[in-house]
Design a protein around this motif. Structure first.
Motif, short mmCIF file in Angstrom:
data_model
loop_
_atom_site.label_atom_id
_atom_site.label_comp_id
_atom_site.label_asym_id
_atom_site.label_seq_id
_atom_site.Cartn_x
_atom_site.Cartn_y
_atom_site.Cartn_z
N TYR A 62 -28.71 61.50 -63.84
CA TYR A 62 -29.65 61.80 -64.92
C TYR A 62 -28.91 61.96 -66.24
O TYR A 62 -29.36 61.48 -67.29
CB TYR A 62 -30.43 63.10 -64.65
CG TYR A 62 -31.19 63.19 -63.35
CD1 TYR A 62 -31.47 62.08 -62.57
CD2 TYR A 62 -31.65 64.42 -62.90
CE1 TYR A 62 -32.19 62.21 -61.37
CE2 TYR A 62 -32.36 64.56 -61.72
CZ TYR A 62 -32.62 63.45 -60.96
OH TYR A 62 -33.32 63.59 -59.79
N LEU A 63 -27.80 62.65 -66.19
CA LEU A 63 -27.00 62.90 -67.39
C LEU A 63 -26.46 61.58 -67.96
O LEU A 63 -26.57 61.32 -69.17
CB LEU A 63 -25.85 63.84 -67.04
CG LEU A 63 -25.19 64.63 -68.14
CD1 LEU A 63 -26.18 65.47 -68.90
CD2 LEU A 63 -24.10 65.52 -67.56
N ALA A 64 -25.90 60.74 -67.09
CA ALA A 64 -25.39 59.44 -67.54
C ALA A 64 -26.51 58.61 -68.16
O ALA A 64 -26.31 57.96 -69.19
CB ALA A 64 -24.76 58.70 -66.37
N ALA A 65 -27.69 58.64 -67.54
CA ALA A 65 -28.82 57.85 -68.04
C ALA A 65 -29.34 58.38 -69.38
O ALA A 65 -29.96 57.64 -70.14
CB ALA A 65 -29.94 57.84 -67.01
N SER A 66 -29.07 59.64 -69.68
CA SER A 66 -29.51 60.24 -70.94
C SER A 66 -28.47 60.08 -72.04
O SER A 66 -28.75 60.37 -73.20
CB SER A 66 -29.78 61.73 -70.74
OG SER A 66 -30.81 61.92 -69.79
N ILE A 67 -27.28 59.63 -71.67
CA ILE A 67 -26.20 59.47 -72.64
C ILE A 67 -25.87 58.00 -72.88
O ILE A 67 -25.71 57.57 -74.02
CB ILE A 67 -24.93 60.21 -72.15
CG1 ILE A 67 -25.17 61.72 -72.17
CG2 ILE A 67 -23.71 59.85 -72.99
CD1 ILE A 67 -24.07 62.54 -71.52
N LEU A 68 -25.78 57.23 -71.83
CA LEU A 68 -25.34 55.84 -71.91
C LEU A 68 -26.50 54.88 -72.14
O LEU A 68 -27.62 55.13 -71.68
CB LEU A 68 -24.64 55.45 -70.61
CG LEU A 68 -23.38 56.23 -70.26
CD1 LEU A 68 -22.98 55.96 -68.81
CD2 LEU A 68 -22.26 55.87 -71.21
N SER A 108 -33.91 58.28 -71.24
CA SER A 108 -33.63 57.58 -72.49
C SER A 108 -32.38 58.15 -73.13
O SER A 108 -32.22 59.36 -73.24
CB SER A 108 -34.81 57.73 -73.46
OG SER A 108 -34.46 57.16 -74.70
N SER A 109 -31.52 57.24 -73.58
CA SER A 109 -30.32 57.66 -74.30
C SER A 109 -30.51 57.53 -75.81
O SER A 109 -29.59 57.76 -76.57
CB SER A 109 -29.13 56.79 -73.86
OG SER A 109 -29.36 55.44 -74.23
N LYS A 110 -31.72 57.22 -76.23
CA LYS A 110 -31.95 56.94 -77.64
C LYS A 110 -32.19 58.18 -78.50
O LYS A 110 -32.12 58.10 -79.71
CB LYS A 110 -33.12 55.96 -77.78
CG LYS A 110 -32.74 54.60 -77.20
CD LYS A 110 -33.84 53.61 -77.29
CE LYS A 110 -33.35 52.32 -76.66
NZ LYS A 110 -34.39 51.37 -76.45
N GLN A 111 -32.49 59.31 -77.88
CA GLN A 111 -32.65 60.54 -78.66
C GLN A 111 -31.29 61.10 -79.04
O GLN A 111 -30.28 60.81 -78.39
CB GLN A 111 -33.42 61.61 -77.86
CG GLN A 111 -34.89 61.34 -77.71
CD GLN A 111 -35.20 60.62 -76.42
OE1 GLN A 111 -34.36 60.44 -75.57
NE2 GLN A 111 -36.44 60.19 -76.28
N ARG A 112 -31.27 61.94 -80.07
CA ARG A 112 -30.01 62.56 -80.49
C ARG A 112 -29.53 63.59 -79.48
O ARG A 112 -28.34 63.83 -79.35
CB ARG A 112 -30.19 63.23 -81.85
CG ARG A 112 -30.26 62.23 -82.98
CD ARG A 112 -30.35 62.87 -84.33
NE ARG A 112 -29.53 64.07 -84.39
CZ ARG A 112 -29.67 65.01 -85.30
NH1 ARG A 112 -30.58 64.89 -86.23
NH2 ARG A 112 -28.90 66.07 -85.30
N LYS A 113 -30.46 64.21 -78.78
CA LYS A 113 -30.13 65.23 -77.79
C LYS A 113 -30.33 64.69 -76.38
O LYS A 113 -31.18 63.84 -76.15
CB LYS A 113 -31.01 66.48 -77.98
CG LYS A 113 -30.82 67.18 -79.32
CD LYS A 113 -29.55 67.95 -79.31
CE LYS A 113 -29.40 68.79 -80.57
NZ LYS A 113 -28.15 69.51 -80.58
N ILE A 114 -29.57 65.23 -75.46
CA ILE A 114 -29.69 64.85 -74.05
C ILE A 114 -30.95 65.46 -73.45
O ILE A 114 -31.73 64.79 -72.78
CB ILE A 114 -28.43 65.29 -73.27
CG1 ILE A 114 -27.22 64.55 -73.80
CG2 ILE A 114 -28.61 65.09 -71.77
CD1 ILE A 114 -25.88 65.13 -73.40
#
Length: 183
Positions: A62-68, A108-114
């Motif tokens: 989940y973290l990778a998908a929210s960053i990458l 989504s990784s498009k937001q500024r925050k995770i």
């Protein structure tokens, strides 16, 4: 003179793009390693009825998908999950490649925050995809709806643990502005 300036700008752009790609590949590789470790070894609880196991590795997916960016997240999830399964429960490698790559799509990784509204909602979507995916994998592998309840309970426990890992780690990374500093 104009041609030199144009060439310098182009050269600088090429270097910046290469640097960004190297950063993304490096972060993807680090996440892949973390996914393998948290899936195969840390809080790894076997479920004898299904031949699978409960783990917190999905929290790192989940973290990778929210960053990458999505292609990197899909590769990271599929490779990390598959290698962990290859080490611990090889029968699940192919379903894992398919399922883990699909759960990244909700984030989504498009937001500024995770930690964003969309990514919090994506946890539920990932749970549904994972539960349905592994249910059908159970049916395909074992030929019947064997151990549906144990599979469901395992998915619920795993999803809750992974959600906690995601929110805690994502909040910590948001506090240090990880996405702004490193991507």
């Amino acid at each position: 003179m104009k041609e030199r300036v144009r060439k310098r700008i182009l050269d600088k752009t090429i270097v910046e793009n290469r640097t960004k790609k190297i950063n993304l590949i490096t972060i993807s590789a680090i996440f892949t390693g973390f996914i393998i470790i948290t899936t195969a070894y840390i809080l790894h609880i076997p479920v004898p009825a299904t031949g699978g196991y409960i783990h917190i590795g999905d929290g790192l997916i989940y973290l990778a998908a929210s960053i990458l960016p999505l292609p990197y997240a899909i590769a990271t999830a599929a490779i990390g999950g598959a290698i962990a399964d290859l080490i611990t429960a090889p029968i699940w490698v192919l379903p894992t490649i398919f399922i883990k790559s699909k759960i990244t799509i909700a984030f989504s990784s498009k937001q500024r925050k995770i930690i964003s509204f969309r990514n919090i909602c994506a946890i539920v979507v990932a749970f549904v995809i994972s539960t349905i995916g592994y249910y059908f994998a159970n049916v395909f592998i074992f030929g019947a709806e064997v151990a549906f309840m144990s599979s469901l309970v395992g998915n619920v426990v795993q999803s809750i643990g992974s959600a906690i890992v995601f929110v805690v780690c994502g909040s910590a990374l948001d506090k240090i502005n990880f996405k702004i500093k490193f991507l």
